[in-house]
Motif scaffolding. Structure first.
Motif, PDB file in Angstrom:
ATOM      1  N   LYS A 140     -17.178  -9.194  -9.479  1.00  0.00           N
ATOM      2  CA  LYS A 140     -18.464 -10.002  -9.400  1.00  0.00           C
ATOM      3  C   LYS A 140     -18.714 -11.035 -10.611  1.00  0.00           C
ATOM      4  O   LYS A 140     -18.819 -12.168 -10.347  1.00  0.00           O
TER       5      LYS A 140
ATOM      6  N   LYS B 261     -16.001  -3.232  -9.092  1.00  0.00           N
ATOM      7  CA  LYS B 261     -16.708  -4.199  -8.075  1.00  0.00           C
ATOM      8  C   LYS B 261     -17.568  -5.013  -9.046  1.00  0.00           C
ATOM      9  O   LYS B 261     -17.541  -6.378  -8.905  1.00  0.00           O
TER      10      LYS B 261
ATOM     11  N   LEU C 169     -14.972   2.728  -9.283  1.00  0.00           N
ATOM     12  CA  LEU C 169     -14.820   1.916  -8.145  1.00  0.00           C
ATOM     13  C   LEU C 169     -16.180   0.744  -8.317  1.00  0.00           C
ATOM     14  O   LEU C 169     -15.896  -0.439  -8.243  1.00  0.00           O
TER      15      LEU C 169
ATOM     16  N   ASP D 118       0.924  -1.197  -0.003  1.00  0.00           N
ATOM     17  CA  ASP D 118       0.018  -0.177   0.150  1.00  0.00           C
ATOM     18  C   ASP D 118       0.786   1.137   0.033  1.00  0.00           C
ATOM     19  O   ASP D 118       0.419   2.214   0.136  1.00  0.00           O
TER      20      ASP D 118
ATOM     21  N   LEU E 223      -9.663  -3.488   8.586  1.00  0.00           N
ATOM     22  CA  LEU E 223     -10.413  -3.937   7.271  1.00  0.00           C
ATOM     23  C   LEU E 223      -9.642  -3.858   6.001  1.00  0.00           C
ATOM     24  O   LEU E 223      -9.358  -2.422   5.670  1.00  0.00           O
ATOM     25  N   GLY E 224      -9.209  -4.801   5.271  1.00  0.00           N
ATOM     26  CA  GLY E 224      -8.640  -4.647   3.864  1.00  0.00           C
ATOM     27  C   GLY E 224      -9.629  -3.862   2.836  1.00  0.00           C
ATOM     28  O   GLY E 224      -8.948  -3.143   2.173  1.00  0.00           O
ATOM     29  N   LYS E 225     -10.751  -3.920   2.767  1.00  0.00           N
ATOM     30  CA  LYS E 225     -11.621  -3.300   2.201  1.00  0.00           C
ATOM     31  C   LYS E 225     -11.877  -1.774   2.190  1.00  0.00           C
ATOM     32  O   LYS E 225     -12.023  -1.175   1.512  1.00  0.00           O
ATOM     33  N   VAL E 226     -11.611  -1.453   3.490  1.00  0.00           N
ATOM     34  CA  VAL E 226     -11.790   0.136   3.857  1.00  0.00           C
ATOM     35  C   VAL E 226     -10.457   0.691   3.131  1.00  0.00           C
ATOM     36  O   VAL E 226     -10.621   1.724   2.638  1.00  0.00           O
ATOM     37  N   LYS E 227      -9.428   0.099   3.566  1.00  0.00           N
ATOM     38  CA  LYS E 227      -8.103   0.623   2.932  1.00  0.00           C
ATOM     39  C   LYS E 227      -8.082   0.631   1.357  1.00  0.00           C
ATOM     40  O   LYS E 227      -7.630   1.501   0.825  1.00  0.00           O
ATOM     41  N   ARG E 228      -8.521  -0.489   0.906  1.00  0.00           N
ATOM     42  CA  ARG E 228      -8.581  -0.451  -0.877  1.00  0.00           C
ATOM     43  C   ARG E 228      -9.470   0.650  -1.025  1.00  0.00           C
ATOM     44  O   ARG E 228      -9.192   1.196  -2.146  1.00  0.00           O
ATOM     45  N   ASP E 229     -10.796   0.771  -0.481  1.00  0.00           N
ATOM     46  CA  ASP E 229     -11.729   1.722  -1.062  1.00  0.00           C
ATOM     47  C   ASP E 229     -11.089   3.116  -0.987  1.00  0.00           C
ATOM     48  O   ASP E 229     -11.186   3.898  -1.667  1.00  0.00           O
TER      49      ASP E 229
END
Length: 319
Positions: free
Chosen positions: A274, A270, A266, A24, A220-226
């Motif tokens: 999916k 996603k 983003l 990151d 949360l990896g998702k928070v950092k990614r977003d």
């Protein structure tokens, strides 16, 4: 981290210089001009001598090329309060030298002992490479030239000196936070995505960034990614030459209706992820069906062979 330090020591012993960069820690510009400057050229700085909080005097010192060049961090907290900034292991250059080999070998041994103690409930302290490296520098009596050193409020590097012997010294360089950014959003809790105020804050802080290693304190990896995606620090291009990957478009051709300068939003990303997962699940299902059909064919062949043997036995009995 324990294995990481073991590998670092192995490479340094082979004479290989290293750059450790977290995934990151985003490279916005080329860091090698800065690294080459401090790793292979002498630096001149004003060294301020202090005792018990009082300035005793200052002198201009010419430092040898640095064996360690790193971005800045707050952790470990006790050393941050003592020094004003710590060595960050998220982006660090380590030159292979007798000093770094000895330093990281001792760090590796210390972390292996910490892991043993933690695994056997002797200690509650988990091994941490950044903590171990900074405390080892403290044990080896590193002296920082600037007593007012800070993690963020700087546009110039800071230097530390370690006297290895009466005739041999080495130096450690902390890169300026204005170019090697750790605090992208001013450490405020209000770093919610897409708010105009935070967009301006991040844009201003990253205006001159070479490395953007935004500190987002969340598990949360998702928070950092977003977060990274929202501020254009982690963006997958819409078209990549000679690529058929579902995330990239088809053979490098831009997608229809491209209104985002060739970049995926983003939400679109996603959606594509999916679809990719659905495709992967469909492929797995087809493979499973294929394997079942193969197994049925094998069982059918085996049954036919057994039937043929039984018929042959019956015919022999009749005769």
């Amino acid at each position: 981290w324990v294995k990481r330090m073991e590998l670092v020591v192995e490479y340094l012993r082979e004479g290989i210089d290293l750059i450790l960069s977290d995934t990151d820690a985003i490279w916005k510009r080329n860091p090698f001009p800065d690294l080459n400057k401090y790793a292979f050229q002498s630096s001149t700085t004003t060294f301020i001598h202090m005792k018990n909080g009082s300035v005793l005097g200052s002198e201009v010192v010419t430092l040898p090329p640095s064996d360690i060049i790193a971005s800045r961090a707050w952790w470990p907290w006790p050393l941050y309060h003592r020094w004003g900034a710590c060595v960050c292991m998220g982006f660090i250059y380590v030159k292979s030298s007798p000093f770094t080999i000895s330093l990281f070998n001792q760090v590796s041994l210390n972390m292996a002992e910490q892991l043993f103690n933690y695994s056997n409930n002797i200690s509650k302290t988990r091994p941490d490479d950044q903590l171990a490296v900074n405390y080892q520098l403290l044990r080896w009596n590193i002296s920082w030239a600037n007593p007012d050193m800070d993690v963020e409020k700087n546009k110039h590097p800071d230097f530390g000196i370690i006297h290895l012997s009466p005739t041999h010294t080495t130096s450690v360089t902390l890169l300026p936070h204005s170019n090697y950014v750790r605090n992208c959003h001013n450490q405020t809790r209000d770093w919610r995505l897409h708010t105009p105020r935070m967009q301006n804050v991040v844009r201003r802080n990253l205006a001159n960034a070479t490395i953007a290693h935004c500190r987002v304190s969340t598990g949360l990896g998702k928070v950092k990614r977003d977060y990274l995606a929202a501020y254009k620090l982690w963006i997958i291009p819409r078209s990549v030459n000679n690529t058929n990957h579902p995330l990239y478009g088809v053979k490098g051709l831009p997608m229809k209706g491209d209104k985002n300068n060739g970049l995926i939003s983003l939400e679109k990303l996603k959606e594509m992820v999916k679809k990719q997962k659905q495709m992967q699940q469909a492929v797995k299902k087809q493979k499973k069906i294929k394997a079942m059909k193969k197994k049925l064919r094998e069982e059918l062949l085996k049954a036919q062979e057994e039937e043929s043997k039984l018929r042959l036995q019956v015919e022999q009995m009749v005769q």
